[in-house]
Design a protein around this motif. Structure first.
Motif, PDB file in Angstrom:
ATOM      1  N   ILE A  15       0.839  -1.203   0.000  1.00 27.02           N
ATOM      2  CA  ILE A  15       0.000   0.000   0.000  1.00 27.02           C
ATOM      3  C   ILE A  15       0.875   1.255   0.000  1.00 27.02           C
ATOM      4  CG2 ILE A  15      -1.662   1.345   1.373  1.00 27.02           C
ATOM      5  CD1 ILE A  15      -2.832  -1.440   2.236  1.00 27.02           C
ATOM      6  N   LYS A  16       1.926   1.240   0.820  1.00 29.26           N
ATOM      7  CA  LYS A  16       2.846   2.388   0.895  1.00 29.26           C
ATOM      8  C   LYS A  16       3.499   2.667  -0.456  1.00 29.26           C
ATOM      9  CE  LYS A  16       7.169   3.736   3.128  1.00 29.26           C
ATOM     10  NZ  LYS A  16       8.229   3.301   4.044  1.00 29.26           N
ATOM     11  N   LEU A  17       3.760   1.596  -1.214  1.00 31.56           N
ATOM     12  CA  LEU A  17       4.378   1.755  -2.533  1.00 31.56           C
ATOM     13  C   LEU A  17       3.354   2.146  -3.594  1.00 31.56           C
ATOM     14  CD1 LEU A  17       6.766  -1.352  -2.565  1.00 31.56           C
ATOM     15  CD2 LEU A  17       7.364   1.023  -2.090  1.00 31.56           C
ATOM     16  N   GLY A  18       2.133   2.423  -3.155  1.00 30.40           N
ATOM     17  CA  GLY A  18       1.087   2.808  -4.101  1.00 30.40           C
ATOM     18  C   GLY A  18       0.499   1.603  -4.792  1.00 30.40           C
ATOM     19  N   GLY A  19       0.501   0.497  -4.082  1.00 31.03           N
ATOM     20  CA  GLY A  19       0.069  -0.769  -4.660  1.00 31.03           C
ATOM     21  C   GLY A  19      -1.369  -0.765  -5.127  1.00 31.03           C
ATOM     22  N   SER A  20      -1.565  -1.298  -6.308  1.00 28.18           N
ATOM     23  CA  SER A  20      -2.896  -1.426  -6.891  1.00 28.18           C
ATOM     24  C   SER A  20      -3.470  -2.792  -6.513  1.00 28.18           C
ATOM     25  CB  SER A  20      -2.780  -1.327  -8.406  1.00 28.18           C
ATOM     26  OG  SER A  20      -1.952  -2.378  -8.888  1.00 28.18           O
ATOM     27  N   ALA A  21      -4.667  -3.061  -6.980  1.00 23.68           N
ATOM     28  CA  ALA A  21      -5.262  -4.379  -6.776  1.00 23.68           C
ATOM     29  C   ALA A  21      -4.406  -5.448  -7.439  1.00 23.68           C
ATOM     30  CB  ALA A  21      -6.682  -4.402  -7.337  1.00 23.68           C
ATOM     31  N   ALA A  22      -3.804  -5.103  -8.588  1.00 24.87           N
ATOM     32  CA  ALA A  22      -2.926  -6.056  -9.284  1.00 24.87           C
ATOM     33  C   ALA A  22      -1.684  -6.361  -8.447  1.00 24.87           C
ATOM     34  CB  ALA A  22      -2.521  -5.500 -10.649  1.00 24.87           C
ATOM     35  N   ALA A  23      -1.152  -5.345  -7.762  1.00 29.11           N
ATOM     36  CA  ALA A  23       0.022  -5.557  -6.907  1.00 29.11           C
ATOM     37  C   ALA A  23      -0.327  -6.472  -5.740  1.00 29.11           C
ATOM     38  CB  ALA A  23       0.562  -4.227  -6.403  1.00 29.11           C
ATOM     39  N   MET A  24      -1.499  -6.293  -5.160  1.00 25.49           N
ATOM     40  CA  MET A  24      -1.958  -7.169  -4.071  1.00 25.49           C
ATOM     41  C   MET A  24      -2.155  -8.597  -4.577  1.00 25.49           C
ATOM     42  SD  MET A  24      -2.174  -5.842  -1.116  1.00 25.49           S
ATOM     43  CE  MET A  24      -2.434  -4.353  -0.207  1.00 25.49           C
ATOM     44  N   ALA A  25      -2.724  -8.707  -5.769  1.00 27.29           N
ATOM     45  CA  ALA A  25      -2.908 -10.032  -6.360  1.00 27.29           C
ATOM     46  C   ALA A  25      -1.552 -10.685  -6.604  1.00 27.29           C
ATOM     47  CB  ALA A  25      -3.693  -9.932  -7.662  1.00 27.29           C
ATOM     48  N   GLY A  26      -0.566  -9.899  -7.017  1.00 26.18           N
ATOM     49  CA  GLY A  26       0.782 -10.413  -7.225  1.00 26.18           C
ATOM     50  C   GLY A  26       1.368 -10.986  -5.952  1.00 26.18           C
ATOM     51  N   ILE A  27       1.101 -10.342  -4.822  1.00 24.74           N
ATOM     52  CA  ILE A  27       1.580 -10.847  -3.528  1.00 24.74           C
ATOM     53  C   ILE A  27       0.910 -12.178  -3.212  1.00 24.74           C
ATOM     54  CG2 ILE A  27       1.466 -10.446  -1.025  1.00 24.74           C
ATOM     55  CD1 ILE A  27       3.717  -9.000  -2.375  1.00 24.74           C
ATOM     56  N   MET A  28      -0.381 -12.271  -3.485  1.00 25.16           N
ATOM     57  CA  MET A  28      -1.093 -13.532  -3.222  1.00 25.16           C
ATOM     58  C   MET A  28      -0.515 -14.660  -4.066  1.00 25.16           C
ATOM     59  SD  MET A  28      -3.030 -12.745  -0.807  1.00 25.16           S
ATOM     60  CE  MET A  28      -3.944 -14.256  -0.642  1.00 25.16           C
ATOM     61  N   VAL A  29      -0.227 -14.372  -5.338  1.00 24.61           N
ATOM     62  CA  VAL A  29       0.373 -15.382  -6.212  1.00 24.61           C
ATOM     63  C   VAL A  29       1.759 -15.759  -5.691  1.00 24.61           C
ATOM     64  CG1 VAL A  29       1.309 -15.807  -8.526  1.00 24.61           C
ATOM     65  CG2 VAL A  29      -0.931 -14.729  -8.259  1.00 24.61           C
ATOM     66  N   ALA A  30       2.547 -14.750  -5.292  1.00 26.39           N
ATOM     67  CA  ALA A  30       3.895 -15.006  -4.778  1.00 26.39           C
ATOM     68  C   ALA A  30       3.852 -15.838  -3.504  1.00 26.39           C
ATOM     69  CB  ALA A  30       4.620 -13.683  -4.525  1.00 26.39           C
ATOM     70  N   LYS A  31       2.781 -15.702  -2.720  1.00 24.03           N
ATOM     71  CA  LYS A  31       2.647 -16.482  -1.485  1.00 24.03           C
ATOM     72  C   LYS A  31       2.196 -17.907  -1.766  1.00 24.03           C
ATOM     73  CE  LYS A  31       0.649 -14.763   2.071  1.00 24.03           C
ATOM     74  NZ  LYS A  31      -0.313 -14.098   2.944  1.00 24.03           N
ATOM     75  N   LEU A  32       1.362 -18.099  -2.769  1.00 21.90           N
ATOM     76  CA  LEU A  32       0.805 -19.427  -3.025  1.00 21.90           C
ATOM     77  C   LEU A  32       1.656 -20.276  -3.963  1.00 21.90           C
ATOM     78  CD1 LEU A  32      -2.960 -18.446  -3.298  1.00 21.90           C
ATOM     79  CD2 LEU A  32      -1.801 -19.542  -1.376  1.00 21.90           C
ATOM     80  N   LEU A  33       2.357 -19.651  -4.871  1.00 19.51           N
ATOM     81  CA  LEU A  33       3.148 -20.371  -5.859  1.00 19.51           C
ATOM     82  C   LEU A  33       4.157 -21.348  -5.240  1.00 19.51           C
ATOM     83  CD1 LEU A  33       3.356 -20.510  -8.963  1.00 19.51           C
ATOM     84  CD2 LEU A  33       5.167 -18.802  -8.821  1.00 19.51           C
ATOM     85  N   PRO A  34       4.952 -20.921  -4.252  1.00 19.12           N
ATOM     86  CA  PRO A  34       5.906 -21.853  -3.660  1.00 19.12           C
ATOM     87  C   PRO A  34       5.236 -23.055  -2.997  1.00 19.12           C
ATOM     88  CG  PRO A  34       6.464 -19.623  -3.049  1.00 19.12           C
ATOM     89  CD  PRO A  34       5.128 -19.564  -3.718  1.00 19.12           C
ATOM     90  N   LEU A  35       4.068 -22.815  -2.386  1.00 17.68           N
ATOM     91  CA  LEU A  35       3.375 -23.925  -1.726  1.00 17.68           C
ATOM     92  C   LEU A  35       2.992 -25.005  -2.729  1.00 17.68           C
ATOM     93  CD1 LEU A  35       1.092 -21.865   0.676  1.00 17.68           C
ATOM     94  CD2 LEU A  35       3.220 -23.030   1.223  1.00 17.68           C
ATOM     95  N   LEU A  78       9.104  -3.236  -6.498  1.00 21.19           N
ATOM     96  CA  LEU A  78       8.017  -4.194  -6.323  1.00 21.19           C
ATOM     97  C   LEU A  78       8.434  -5.601  -6.743  1.00 21.19           C
ATOM     98  CD1 LEU A  78       5.218  -3.909  -5.158  1.00 21.19           C
ATOM     99  CD2 LEU A  78       4.318  -3.636  -7.457  1.00 21.19           C
ATOM    100  N   TRP A  79       9.249  -5.709  -7.790  1.00 21.12           N
ATOM    101  CA  TRP A  79       9.735  -7.016  -8.236  1.00 21.12           C
ATOM    102  C   TRP A  79      10.525  -7.709  -7.120  1.00 21.12           C
ATOM    103  CZ3 TRP A  79      14.780  -8.485  -8.139  1.00 21.12           C
ATOM    104  CH2 TRP A  79      15.735  -7.475  -7.937  1.00 21.12           C
TER     105      TRP A  79
END
Length: 195
Positions: A15-35, A78-79
């Motif tokens: 959010i501080k980095l000006g995160g959009s909904a896509a940025a939040m979705a990217g975090i969710m993918v980054a969290k689930l992908l390794p699992l 963000l990357w």
């Protein structure tokens, strides 16, 4: 507890980095992908080598990974946030199967049901307490301190795990199976998951 502090701080950082909904979705993918990708391999590894060592190494590596979040300062980073999240969750994907599998080596057989119940209950309590206290902590003391606290919890965890006295008989019990080929067990597991 540190994990849930981390997740609150992670979302606050997006959010501080000006995160959009896509940025939040990217975090969710980054969290689930390794699992999804690492868990089948992690289970095989936890059945072949010292579970205690897996957990200690995973915790120490996560300590350094979490410190990496402190250098993220602008949207161009963000990357790095995604990369660090994937690495951190990859280590967690190794830690969790080892933690679950070591419980029978730590407690007496008659206490196993109680130990598993306590493990599950502790996790559930930490989700709510950690997220709530993490939100308060981030709001009043800042994102950076939350990351530092989380990093410290990994070192503390590694220390406590090192102090645990347990038998890891699975290493010698599985020596013949290891000789058969770990990859065959991994591919069998993947085929089973696909089916």
């Amino acid at each position: 507890l540190g994990d849930w502090f981390h997740y609150v701080a992670l979302y606050a950082l997006v959010i501080k980095l000006g995160g959009s909904a896509a940025a939040m979705a990217g975090i969710m993918v980054a969290k689930l992908l390794p699992l999804v990708l690492i868990s089948p391999l992690a289970g095989v590894v936890a059945d072949r080598i010292s579970r205690k060592k897996i957990m200690i190494v995973a915790d120490i590596m996560r300590f350094f990974v979490i410190l990496g979040f402190l250098i993220i300062e602008n949207p161009k980073d963000l990357w790095l946030l995604y990369a660090l999240t994937i690495i951190e969750l990859s280590m967690a994907s190794f830690f969790e199967p080892a933690r679950n599998a070591i419980i029978p080596s730590v407690v007496k057989k008659q206490d196993l049901v109680t130990a598993n119940a306590l493990s599950g209950t502790t996790w559930s309590v930490m989700v709510s307490v950690g997220a709530a206290s993490g939100g308060i902590f981030v709001a009043f003391l800042g994102i950076e301190l939350a990351f530092l606290l989380n990093a410290a919890t990994f070192l503390l965890s590694a220390y406590f795990i090192k102090m645990v006295d347990c038998s890891e008989s699975h290493i010698s019990d599985n020596k013949k199976e290891i000789d058969k080929g770990t990859w065959s067990y991994l591919t069998d597991g993947l085929k089973y998951l696909l089916s």
